[in-house]
Design an enzyme around this catalytic site. Structure first.
Site, PDB file in Angstrom:
ATOM      1  N   SER A 287       0.847  -1.195   0.000  1.00  0.00           N
ATOM      2  CA  SER A 287       0.000   0.000   0.000  1.00  0.00           C
ATOM      3  C   SER A 287       0.878   1.239   0.000  1.00  0.00           C
ATOM      4  O   SER A 287       1.935   1.250   0.632  1.00  0.00           O
ATOM      5  CB  SER A 287      -0.868   0.022   1.254  1.00  0.00           C
ATOM      6  OG  SER A 287      -1.960  -0.837   1.089  1.00  0.00           O
TER       7      SER A 287
ATOM      8  N   SER B 110     -11.605  -0.439  -5.924  1.00  0.00           N
ATOM      9  CA  SER B 110     -11.300  -0.239  -4.513  1.00  0.00           C
ATOM     10  C   SER B 110     -12.580  -0.325  -3.695  1.00  0.00           C
ATOM     11  O   SER B 110     -13.641   0.125  -4.146  1.00  0.00           O
ATOM     12  CB  SER B 110     -10.635   1.125  -4.295  1.00  0.00           C
ATOM     13  OG  SER B 110      -9.446   1.206  -5.047  1.00  0.00           O
TER      14      SER B 110
END
Ligand SMILES: *[C@@H]1O[C@H](CO)[C@@H](O)[C@H](O)[C@H]1NC(C)=O
Ligand SMILES: *[C@@H]1O[C@H](CO)[C@@H](O)[C@H](O)[C@H]1NC(C)=O
Length: 332
Positions: free
Chosen positions: A57, A165
């Site tokens: 991430s 997402s």
């Protein structure tokens, strides 16, 4: 896990089967990517998962490759042990690969190593990033999100790509005995299954709409999709099938700023919204009549936003001419 030489593997023969690479930044061991992988396969597509073994991430489009032949620490959730090869596929499914790469580099690892060497170089129709654990809204995520980074990397290579997402940002191991994908495979309110169902719906819609066009999306163009909270994340399971809506990247988009804490002497981050970051919301391109995805895909709307982006970062011709005039005195 193991790594060895595979003989060329037969691939799906369905006429409508697409060759799809899927990756993310939360690792190949998460519930979201597993659910999407299996649902796309069940829909008849030929899917290759090539995704990071470590949490990536915040890496954006960073392009990091394995630097050692073996892993120095356990992969995410202990999915692969330290000392194992730095890349490899699952014994029970040679279409599922992990690699010690960032997400953008994982796409290249798939396109330039896995597919040519192990799958006869089948042409890839689509690259999917995600579904990410947590939303990725607004242009700021184009330098931050590894999941989005994997998608614009693919688009830059000329391959249609979609970043997905999720609003739910829980980090879930697919083998978790309670919350994992394996145990919840048939659970209709399990968020990862709902994301997966919506992914299949969008991919199949693009496939149908393109007709004879060999491409799923125009050259240089990708999609950014954000899901709201779904299924068991919503009271009374009130959102098991979010509606897709059109959106744009800009409009209410955020950017980060440094915030110094005098008490602790430490730096933290704050988020600047909308008017505080006029540059990112200038709406130089795109359709200003569409809602910004930052607003459109808010967690509790039961709407999933689809924004269309391009990887052409040049200013449009009018802006370029207006700006060029300002430095014409130094041009030869
Ligand atoms: C489905 O998954 C959700 C989220 O993990 C969980 O809360 C719920 O109890 C599960 N339902 C069943 C029938 O297992
Ligand atoms: C600043 O640091 C102090 C001490 O660590 C902490 O209690 C406080 O919550 C912090 N303030 C902010 C705004 O983060």
């Amino acid at each position: 896990m193991k790594f060895s030489t595979l003989t060329t593997v037969a691939f799906a023969t369905l006429a409508s089967a697409l060759n799809i690479v899927i990756t993310n930044d939360d690792t190949f061991a998460t519930a979201n990517i597993r659910a999407a992988y299996h649902s796309l396969k069940e829909a008849g597509h030929n899917v290759f998962m090539v995704a990071p073994v470590y949490q990536q991430s915040g890496k954006g489009g960073t392009f990091n490759l394995p630097t050692k032949p073996t892993l120095e620490k356990d992969g995410e959730f202990g999915s692969v042990k330290a000392g194992q090869p730095a890349w490899g596929y699952e014994e029970e499914d040679n279409h599922i690969w992990y690699t010690d790469c960032t997400p953008a580099a994982s796409v290249s690892f798939a396109l330039d190593y896995v597919i040519p060497n192990f799958f006869a170089g089948v042409p890839i129709d689509l690259v999917i990033g995600g579904p990410n654990e947590g939303v990725n809204v607004g242009p700021a995520v184009y330098t931050l999100s590894g999941t989005v980074g994997s998608s614009y990397y693919a688009v830059s290579r000329g391959i249609p790509a979609i970043a997905f997402s999720a609003s739910g940002d829980e980090h879930i191991y697919y083998k978790d005995p309670v919350h994992g994908y394996e145990i919840n495979k048939d659970n209709a309110t399990y968020p990862a299954n709902i994301h997966a169902k919506k992914i299949v719906e969008l991919v199949n819609a693009l496939d149908k709409a393109r007709g004879d066009n060999p491409r799923l999306l125009p050259l240089g163009v990708g999609l950014n999709v954000n899901f709201p909270l779904v299924g068991s994340e919503v009271e009374n399971n009130a959102c098991n099938n979010p509606e897709y809506v059109n959106s744009r990247l800009t409009g209410g988009a955020w950017q980060l700023r440094v915030a110094f804490n005098e008490t602790s002497g430490a730096f933290g981050m704050n988020i600047l919204l909308g008017d505080q970051v006029p540059g990112i919301n200038a709406a130089l391109n795109g359709n200003p009549n569409l809602p910004g995805e930052t607003i459109a895909s808010a967690a509790n709307t039961c709407k999933a936003s689809i924004s269309v982006y391009s990887v052409d970062y040049d200013a449009n011709i009018q802006l370029e001419e207006e700006t060029r005039y300002l430095f014409k005195s130094v041009i030869a």
